[in-house]
Design a protein around this motif. Sequence first.
Motif, mmCIF file in Angstrom:
data_model
loop_
_atom_site.group_PDB
_atom_site.id
_atom_site.type_symbol
_atom_site.label_atom_id
_atom_site.label_comp_id
_atom_site.label_asym_id
_atom_site.label_seq_id
_atom_site.Cartn_x
_atom_site.Cartn_y
_atom_site.Cartn_z
ATOM 1 N N SER A 249 0.847 -1.188 0.000
ATOM 2 C CA SER A 249 0.000 0.000 0.000
ATOM 3 C C SER A 249 0.880 1.234 0.000
ATOM 4 O O SER A 249 1.914 1.268 0.661
ATOM 5 C CB SER A 249 -0.954 0.044 1.193
ATOM 6 N N THR A 250 0.457 2.251 -0.733
ATOM 7 C CA THR A 250 1.182 3.523 -0.716
ATOM 8 C C THR A 250 0.863 4.303 0.552
ATOM 9 O O THR A 250 1.587 5.213 0.909
ATOM 10 C CB THR A 250 0.789 4.389 -1.921
ATOM 11 N N GLU A 251 -0.270 3.969 1.191
ATOM 12 C CA GLU A 251 -0.643 4.658 2.422
ATOM 13 C C GLU A 251 -1.069 3.613 3.446
ATOM 14 O O GLU A 251 -2.256 3.327 3.615
ATOM 15 C CB GLU A 251 -1.754 5.674 2.146
ATOM 16 N N PRO A 252 -0.052 3.031 4.122
ATOM 17 C CA PRO A 252 -0.347 1.886 4.995
ATOM 18 C C PRO A 252 -1.308 2.223 6.125
ATOM 19 O O PRO A 252 -1.947 1.328 6.667
ATOM 20 C CB PRO A 252 1.018 1.475 5.530
ATOM 21 N N PRO B 222 -5.047 2.144 -1.026
ATOM 22 C CA PRO B 222 -4.394 2.528 -2.299
ATOM 23 C C PRO B 222 -3.114 1.726 -2.524
ATOM 24 O O PRO B 222 -2.433 1.354 -1.568
ATOM 25 C CB PRO B 222 -4.083 4.011 -2.096
ATOM 26 N N ILE B 223 -2.805 1.488 -3.786
ATOM 27 C CA ILE B 223 -1.663 0.637 -4.159
ATOM 28 C C ILE B 223 -0.922 1.296 -5.319
ATOM 29 O O ILE B 223 -1.530 1.950 -6.171
ATOM 30 C CB ILE B 223 -2.176 -0.774 -4.541
ATOM 31 N N ARG C 91 -5.341 14.085 -1.226
ATOM 32 C CA ARG C 91 -4.229 13.149 -1.394
ATOM 33 C C ARG C 91 -3.876 13.054 -2.870
ATOM 34 O O ARG C 91 -4.588 13.566 -3.740
ATOM 35 C CB ARG C 91 -4.537 11.785 -0.801
ATOM 36 N N GLU D 22 11.323 7.634 -6.476
ATOM 37 C CA GLU D 22 10.570 8.259 -5.388
ATOM 38 C C GLU D 22 9.336 8.992 -5.930
ATOM 39 O O GLU D 22 8.259 8.946 -5.335
ATOM 40 C CB GLU D 22 11.470 9.218 -4.610
ATOM 41 N N ARG E 139 4.299 7.388 3.761
ATOM 42 C CA ARG E 139 4.282 6.882 2.380
ATOM 43 C C ARG E 139 5.631 6.269 2.043
ATOM 44 O O ARG E 139 6.654 6.910 2.177
ATOM 45 C CB ARG E 139 4.013 8.031 1.397
ATOM 46 N N PRO E 140 5.646 5.027 1.575
ATOM 47 C CA PRO E 140 6.912 4.447 1.131
ATOM 48 C C PRO E 140 7.404 5.140 -0.141
ATOM 49 O O PRO E 140 6.604 5.554 -0.976
ATOM 50 C CB PRO E 140 6.569 2.986 0.875
ATOM 51 N N GLY E 141 8.728 5.271 -0.262
ATOM 52 C CA GLY E 141 9.279 6.013 -1.397
ATOM 53 C C GLY E 141 10.170 5.194 -2.305
ATOM 54 O O GLY E 141 10.811 5.727 -3.196
ATOM 55 N N PRO F 41 -2.392 10.108 5.317
ATOM 56 C CA PRO F 41 -1.458 10.087 4.191
ATOM 57 C C PRO F 41 0.002 9.943 4.638
ATOM 58 O O PRO F 41 0.902 10.019 3.806
ATOM 59 C CB PRO F 41 -1.696 11.452 3.536
ATOM 60 N N GLU F 42 0.223 9.759 5.928
ATOM 61 C CA GLU F 42 1.603 9.722 6.425
ATOM 62 C C GLU F 42 2.234 8.346 6.190
ATOM 63 O O GLU F 42 1.555 7.377 5.909
ATOM 64 C CB GLU F 42 1.626 10.078 7.913
ATOM 65 N N PHE G 16 6.577 6.620 -6.666
ATOM 66 C CA PHE G 16 5.836 6.217 -5.461
ATOM 67 C C PHE G 16 5.045 7.370 -4.847
ATOM 68 O O PHE G 16 3.948 7.184 -4.356
ATOM 69 C CB PHE G 16 6.789 5.636 -4.417
ATOM 70 N N HIS G 17 5.622 8.581 -4.844
ATOM 71 C CA HIS G 17 5.005 9.670 -4.072
ATOM 72 C C HIS G 17 4.021 10.529 -4.858
ATOM 73 O O HIS G 17 3.109 11.089 -4.277
ATOM 74 C CB HIS G 17 6.095 10.571 -3.471
#
Lengths: 335, 458
Positions: A242-245, B192-193, B356, B281, A253-255, A250-251, B284-285
């Motif tokens: 998940s991008t937002e575990p 979200p993925i 977001r 990055e 976030r893996p990069g 929203p904190e 992903f971001h």
Amino acid sequence: MAKLKGTGISSVNYPTGMNLGGDPTQALIHMTTTGTFVISLASCDLGQGLKTVLAQIGAETLGVPFENVLIDTGDTDTGPHCMGTFASRTTHRAGNAIIMAAQEARKTMLEIAADELEARPEDMETDGQGFVRVKGSPDRKIHLVNLALAGHFKYGKTVAGRGIFFKPNLGIDPETGKMDPDSTEAHACVMAEVEVDTETGEVKVLKLQSVYEIGRQVNPKLVEGQIKGGSVMGLGHALYESTEPYYPSPEHRPGGFFEYILPLAPDVPEMEIRVLEYPSADGPYGVKGFGEMTANAPIPAIVNAINNALGTEISTHPVTPEIVLQALDAKQSKS
Amino acid sequence: MSDQALNTVGKSELRRDGLSHVTGKTQYVDDIQFPDMLYLKMVRSPLHHARILGIDFSEAEKVPGFVRAFTYKDVPKNLYTILCLIGVGPDEEPVLAEKEVLYKGEQIAAVVAQSEEAAIEAAARVKVDLEELPAVFDVEEALKPGAPILKPWGTNYFVYEGHHCRRVRYGNIEQGFAQADYIVEGCYEPKPIEHAPLETTGCIAKPEANGRITVYTNTQALYFSMDNTALILNVPFNKLHFVGGTVGGGFGGKVDVIVEPIAALAAMHTGHPVKYLYTREEEFHVSSTRVAYRIYFKDGVSKDGHIVARQVTSYADSGAYNRHTPYAVTKHAANISGPYDIPNVHIDAHCVYTNRVPTSAMRGFGVTSASFATELQIDKIARKLGMDPFEIRLINAYRNGDMRPYQKVVGDATLVEVIQAAAGMAHHPLSERFQAMNSWDRANSPARPEPVSAEKRS
């Protein structure tokens, strides 16, 4: 603390294409004097093998060997319009456009062969080995190269064809949602077997058994690859990614790949795959689109297996160790 | 058509580009080099929601190799929506932010320099003066009175032809619930993925001597990206020439048309090829993610396991902008009843804006979440009724001739067959009643097509 096993299933449909805005794709075919057919497109190959299966469909309709068909795609100056590679649509859409174009090219090809062999066009057939021949007289035949040269230098004919798949924008009733959003439907039933460590919360998928019904397979090896790849992607969605575990926060976030966990080789479970084929009415040779769904079906099967193992009601994914342990705590505090 | 008649369809021909992919010889966007190429880096919002008070490029301009910067004022048609090509509107996403930013990572200004290092350095030295605004991240919070309003039309939801959601109405939901022996409710929340393609999103836009711009791109949809780019740049379509077709992983992540317009704009203004390729990055971001959903189910179920009524209220998190999510929600609404024959269906599927990163297309587009929810829900029903998970699916499986809730007759159903085959694979016994079922056993079913037999394959 224990390692608990569980099983779960899912049964799903997947629609081919999305037609609410119209969904056209074109193909052009021409034969060069080398006896090669070039199929011009603007469809994108995302790594799934599109260029291979579309050449197979073209070769089949033309009646020529796979090796005699080239796919020329990826350039808007030379390739006719394609909506794009998404919605499990492109083998179906571009495939249908190619069949239409190939039928037109084939007609001229047979006419030239008939002239060269002094027979009627309706008595011509292709042998799939690179020759056009007279039905019932297999020795009266002409090779594609000779046919191409004769067409160009002797008869002044182009061997070419135009094709389009077109389904118009049929709209949607905003009150009832009445719509026609798909062409055909593929189906799958996936079974997962998991082992859950109740101390660490870690889940291991031991086995995925998959049955897919996807209309006719154009290339069984690529179908198998799509199912295996999709299974592993679905496993990643189910357990890790998940991008937002902490969604909706929203904190955190893996990069990158050190923080965003994807399944790796040791995570790949034992897989058993069976493919059923009930040709669809509107797909090229009965094809149904199924590219996307192979990642859909494993997710609920795996989460159902986890709930089966633990007696929990986990209703989100990914099911990280944290989610497993929270679900076990919730179950304990309830009892 | 008999299978013997087929020559190459059905054969596992060797994948043509496979060897080139696995030996590293395939050319991707990042492999393309031009001697006078410039590099584009983006100045992005560090805040989730803020008003832009000013931008100062003076320090950035001092970086050796700096060429120029771009703001929204340089973009001919700055506001767009990707799906305008199929009539979806209104335009609502800026190529470069104007007065406000709606998500952390949003594009504010582009900096172009002679080297990648200089571009990174110059972008880092751009000073953006922001006034932070309250942000909302939860789809249901975003719909409550008092939530910060993100859209100029005054709501935090996409408007579907006058409605606040995509509706599906079929049968009579109240009658359905009245007939039911049980009510089974559930709430399902897929997160979200990221698509995580090996090749990050990017392009190189190269001005040609004839005045056209060639864009080398890894988009999944060449014409779609080109047409949107032409509209944003306000140039004739044939001024652009898009080249691609070989993509290092897409999964729906490369249909958003973010990199091409600004790279092409920079190429037009500088006369140099301009490369804009996401870092890992950025992928992903700031690249779109799969849509997160919150999906509430209320099912009416009869004692024998039939789902007789289904009411779904679904909230899709579109993030700050539309991208492809309004369309995904329609597909979600069509499929949230699952591959099951349910006579009374009432669906409200909302497309909600939050602060977001925008969500968009991803493999399974609106159906992944639907399949996840329907399949967990049917297991929940099976547990409640003490039924076998295979059998409850067979009881409810749609068959050819049935009507879908979106009022299309089922024509290619094979759900019964895949469940039966799966039960066989798992050595899971099915009673005779379930073994005897098939997808063509309804009175109004079309004829059953001849299945392709594996034995006929070489």
